[in-house]
Structure formats: C-alpha cells, structure tokens
Design a protein around this motif. Structure first.
Motif, PDB file in Angstrom:
ATOM      1  N   ALA A 239      23.969  43.726  72.935  1.00 28.29           N
ATOM      2  CA  ALA A 239      24.787  44.352  73.985  1.00 28.29           C
ATOM      3  C   ALA A 239      24.105  45.596  74.533  1.00 28.29           C
ATOM      4  O   ALA A 239      24.146  45.880  75.735  1.00 28.29           O
ATOM      5  CB  ALA A 239      26.163  44.706  73.426  1.00 28.29           C
ATOM      6  N   ARG A 240      23.398  46.338  73.655  1.00 28.58           N
ATOM      7  CA  ARG A 240      22.695  47.551  74.100  1.00 28.58           C
ATOM      8  C   ARG A 240      21.614  47.196  75.110  1.00 28.58           C
ATOM      9  O   ARG A 240      21.466  47.820  76.162  1.00 28.58           O
ATOM     10  CB  ARG A 240      22.097  48.272  72.895  1.00 28.58           C
ATOM     11  N   GLY A 241      20.859  46.143  74.810  1.00 28.73           N
ATOM     12  CA  GLY A 241      19.796  45.721  75.735  1.00 28.73           C
ATOM     13  C   GLY A 241      20.378  45.259  77.064  1.00 28.73           C
ATOM     14  O   GLY A 241      19.881  45.589  78.144  1.00 28.73           O
ATOM     15  N   ILE A 242      21.480  44.511  76.968  1.00 27.73           N
ATOM     16  CA  ILE A 242      22.151  44.027  78.183  1.00 27.73           C
ATOM     17  C   ILE A 242      22.640  45.191  79.043  1.00 27.73           C
ATOM     18  O   ILE A 242      22.389  45.265  80.241  1.00 27.73           O
ATOM     19  CB  ILE A 242      23.336  43.104  77.804  1.00 27.73           C
ATOM     20  N   GLU A 243      23.298  46.148  78.368  1.00 27.62           N
ATOM     21  CA  GLU A 243      23.865  47.302  79.091  1.00 27.62           C
ATOM     22  C   GLU A 243      22.771  48.124  79.773  1.00 27.62           C
ATOM     23  O   GLU A 243      22.915  48.550  80.917  1.00 27.62           O
ATOM     24  CB  GLU A 243      24.606  48.201  78.086  1.00 27.62           C
ATOM     25  N   ASP A 244      21.666  48.342  79.057  1.00 24.80           N
ATOM     26  CA  ASP A 244      20.599  49.181  79.638  1.00 24.80           C
ATOM     27  C   ASP A 244      20.029  48.537  80.892  1.00 24.80           C
ATOM     28  O   ASP A 244      19.831  49.195  81.919  1.00 24.80           O
ATOM     29  CB  ASP A 244      19.478  49.417  78.609  1.00 24.80           C
ATOM     30  N   LEU A 245      19.797  47.228  80.832  1.00 22.08           N
ATOM     31  CA  LEU A 245      19.264  46.545  82.024  1.00 22.08           C
ATOM     32  C   LEU A 245      20.289  46.591  83.146  1.00 22.08           C
ATOM     33  O   LEU A 245      19.973  46.897  84.286  1.00 22.08           O
ATOM     34  CB  LEU A 245      18.904  45.099  81.670  1.00 22.08           C
ATOM     35  N   ALA A 246      21.555  46.299  82.804  1.00 23.12           N
ATOM     36  CA  ALA A 246      22.595  46.264  83.846  1.00 23.12           C
ATOM     37  C   ALA A 246      22.705  47.614  84.544  1.00 23.12           C
ATOM     38  O   ALA A 246      22.765  47.703  85.776  1.00 23.12           O
ATOM     39  CB  ALA A 246      23.934  45.867  83.211  1.00 23.12           C
ATOM     40  N   ARG A 247      22.672  48.687  83.758  1.00 21.62           N
ATOM     41  CA  ARG A 247      22.814  50.024  84.370  1.00 21.62           C
ATOM     42  C   ARG A 247      21.636  50.305  85.305  1.00 21.62           C
ATOM     43  O   ARG A 247      21.789  50.798  86.420  1.00 21.62           O
ATOM     44  CB  ARG A 247      22.888  51.085  83.277  1.00 21.62           C
ATOM     45  N   ASP A 248      20.444  49.928  84.872  1.00 22.45           N
ATOM     46  CA  ASP A 248      19.255  50.152  85.715  1.00 22.45           C
ATOM     47  C   ASP A 248      19.345  49.384  87.028  1.00 22.45           C
ATOM     48  O   ASP A 248      18.772  49.773  88.036  1.00 22.45           O
ATOM     49  CB  ASP A 248      17.990  49.709  84.970  1.00 22.45           C
ATOM     50  N   ARG A 249      20.090  48.252  86.996  1.00 23.77           N
ATOM     51  CA  ARG A 249      20.158  47.430  88.218  1.00 23.77           C
ATOM     52  C   ARG A 249      21.511  47.575  88.924  1.00 23.77           C
ATOM     53  O   ARG A 249      21.895  46.772  89.732  1.00 23.77           O
ATOM     54  CB  ARG A 249      19.903  45.953  87.847  1.00 23.77           C
ATOM     55  N   ASP A 250      22.247  48.659  88.604  1.00 20.54           N
ATOM     56  CA  ASP A 250      23.527  48.948  89.289  1.00 20.54           C
ATOM     57  C   ASP A 250      24.616  47.924  89.000  1.00 20.54           C
ATOM     58  O   ASP A 250      25.470  47.664  89.854  1.00 20.54           O
ATOM     59  CB  ASP A 250      23.322  49.004  90.811  1.00 20.54           C
TER      60      ASP A 250
END
Ligand code: RIB
Length: 341
Positions: free
Chosen positions: A79-90
C-alpha cells in the motif's frame, strides 16, 4: 487553460520545480523561488492537473486498492508503494481490507465502481476459496475497469485482460527450503497458506525435498492461512506429531514469527534445535530474536510498479502486462547464529 509549462516559463524555473511546489515537495527550493512561482500560479488562476483532467474527461483521479489482511505488514508495504506513486501522479487511493472474506472483497469492488474509480489494484484473497471463483468471476465483476492484480499468476488468471505484478512464490519457498537442507537439516517441516492450486507454495517445498531425495511426510506439514496464529497452531501440531524436526519452512514471515513465539515459550532453541526460514522480509523480521532468515519480496517496489502500470494505462493507454520479481534469500540468525565479535 494555462499549463504547467507556461507557469515555468513565466517564473523562470523548470517544470519539475513548479511540479514540486504544486505538490508541496519544495523543501529544497528557496523561499524566493517558491514565492515567485506561487505568485504566478495565483495570478494565472492555474488549476491543478488532476482537477483540470477531472473537469475535462470526468475522471475521478482515484484508484481502488483491495487487500486481504491490513494487519499483515506485507500488504501495508504494498500500500505504501501504491500510495507514493499515486500521490506523485495526482491520484488518491481508496483502500478496502477484506479480512480474507470473498463477500467483503466483492462489496469492496462494487464500492469502487460506485465511486467511479479510474482503476483497481487487487491483492487477491490468500485463502483457498479464490480458486473456486476463477478468472471469469473477476472478468464479470470488474467489467472494463483497468485492473492490476498484485498476486500470483496461476491457471485462474487472464494475462490478456489484467495486469499482474508478482513474485515467483514457488521458487521463493523452494529457495528457503533448500537453504534449510543445505544448512544440514534432515527433517524440514512446512507451515503455509492454501492458495490457488496452480501456485500453492507447498509445491516449492515438495520440489526441494524431492531434489534432496527426501520423502514427503504430511504429519509435518500444516496448511491454513498467512497469519501469526497459523504459525502458532501449526508448529504446535507438528511438534506433537514429530518433535524431532530440525527445520521449519514458513509460507510467510507472519507464520514464522507466530511459530517462533511458541517455540521460545516451550524452550526450543533456534537455530540450534530448529532452524527457521520465512518469506516476505517484512520490517519486523530483522527485529525478532533471533533475527529471522527470510526469502525477501521487493514489497514496496511491487506496489509502486503495480500503481505505475495502472496509471500509465489510464493516462496514456500503455497496455497492462505481467511483471515478475525474483525473491532472494536474506540469511539471518534463525538459520545460522552470526559470529558475535
Ligand atoms: O504475507 C502475505 C503473503 O500473501 C505474501 O507472501 C504475499 O505473497 C501474499 O500472497
């Protein structure tokens, strides 16, 4: 509508600098530059990409992530990896924990659909019932929503319709079992979870035994789920059947930690009497005593890659695909006591 490129030109900075300031990642940018860019953003009425895109093509810029056990640090790491990517891509992420309940998983996916998420990430149910549902069930339930499964491609998978990010988990348990045999173990037991027939980890354990010319003995095998309790209950039953075991291969680190707790309680010395290997490399594995040997999955990277694959498909139509990571053995004290210098 003014673009981020125009903001950068008007401010005399790079697009990356503007993006960092918009996303609040500007701690290394001077106050003067920050103020200048924010003045341009305000004066031009810049609307962030996410809202603009949402307005234009009515996307929600939201991903759904459904996971089977939020108490397991493996899924927290994904979930941490998913969240970090999602935040970077808005993008934002709606997360649903199913406690391995297929009805809750179905309700979660229907909730994602009602929220019109742009894509779904699914860490499959890790108990035995997933095989009964099969891939047609997921095709019907998910419709045309872009979906990436964070799990094991098996017979019940459709690599033409879904993306997959996985580790070769049969090879992972094979590597762990072989490490125990190479360390001199003669009676290696196994505790793991029941999964889809086509990717049951137990088959990797059996393959390592067969290669060493050791017959299977199901009195020293316990199969349930990936929980601490499965480790505790499993090792107790195995020790009742055969207290002479000298090695234990666990389907994941949570099982291994549960088994270690029981063995410590009854005074069994690890690794002198029983050597232990887990799978995942969750953070606690190097903080238990003795430190747990494990076959590491690149957990954060798997989550990040899955979300990246999904957003690249949503944004640019880049086809979903199957990405397989290798797991590697991290040798710690439960296999061999380190020299205390
Ligand atoms: O720890 C949970 C396990 O379930 C992991 O090994 C992962 O592979 C998932 O299948």
């Amino acid at each position: 509508m003014v673009t981020i490129k125009e903001i950068a030109e008007r401010s005399g900075v790079s697009i990356a600098t503007v993006s960092k300031i918009i996303n609040g990642k500007d701690k290394h940018i001077s106050e003067e530059t920050r103020r200048r860019v924010k003045d341009v953003l305000r004066d031009t009425g810049y609307v962030s990409n996410a809202i603009a895109r949402g307005l234009k093509i009515r996307k929600t810029f939201t991903l759904g992530y459904v996971l089977p056990d939020i108490t397991n640090p493996f899924f927290a790491g994904l979930a941490r990896g998913i969240e970090d990517l999602a935040r970077d891509r808005d993008y934002s992420v709606i997360m649903c924990n199913t406690d391995n309940d297929p009805e809750i998983e179905e309700r979660s996916i229907k909730l994602f659909k009602s929220h019109k998420v742009d894509g779904i990430l699914c860490s499959n149910i890790v108990s035995s019932n997933i095989g009964e549902r099969g891939v047609q069930y997921y095709r019907d339930l998910l419709g045309d929503i872009p979906t990436v499964f964070l799990d094991h491609v098996g017979l019940e998978s459709d690599v033409t319709r879904f993306g997959y990010v996985q580790v070769d988990s049969l090879n992972a348990i094979y590597k762990g079992t072989k490490a125990l045999l190479d360390a001199g173990c003669k009676r290696v037991a196994c505790i793991t979870a029941s999964q889809m027939e086509s990717c049951m980890r137990i088959n990797g354990y059996y393959a390592a035994l067969e290669e060493a010319g050791i017959a299977r003995d199901n009195r020293i095998v316990y199969v349930n789920d990936f929980s601490l309790e499965t480790g505790t209950v499993g090792i107790r039953k195995i020790m009742e059947n055969d207290p002479t075991i000298d090695g234990l291969m666990c389907g994941n680190d949570m099982i291994a930690v549960g088994a270690m707790g029981y063995l410590n309680k009854i005074g069994v010395r690890i690794p002198e009497q029983i050597k232990i290997v887990g799978i995942d490399n969750i953070p606690i594995s190097e903080h238990v005593t003795p430190k747990l040997t494990t076959v590491a999955q690149p957990i954060y990277e798997m989550g990040w890659e899955a979300a990246n694959m999904l957003v690249n498909y949503i944004e640019d139509g880049i086809p979903l695909f199957t990405k397989t990571f290798e797991a590697h053995l991290i040798e710690r004290e439960t296999l061999k006591l380190q020299n205390v210098n």
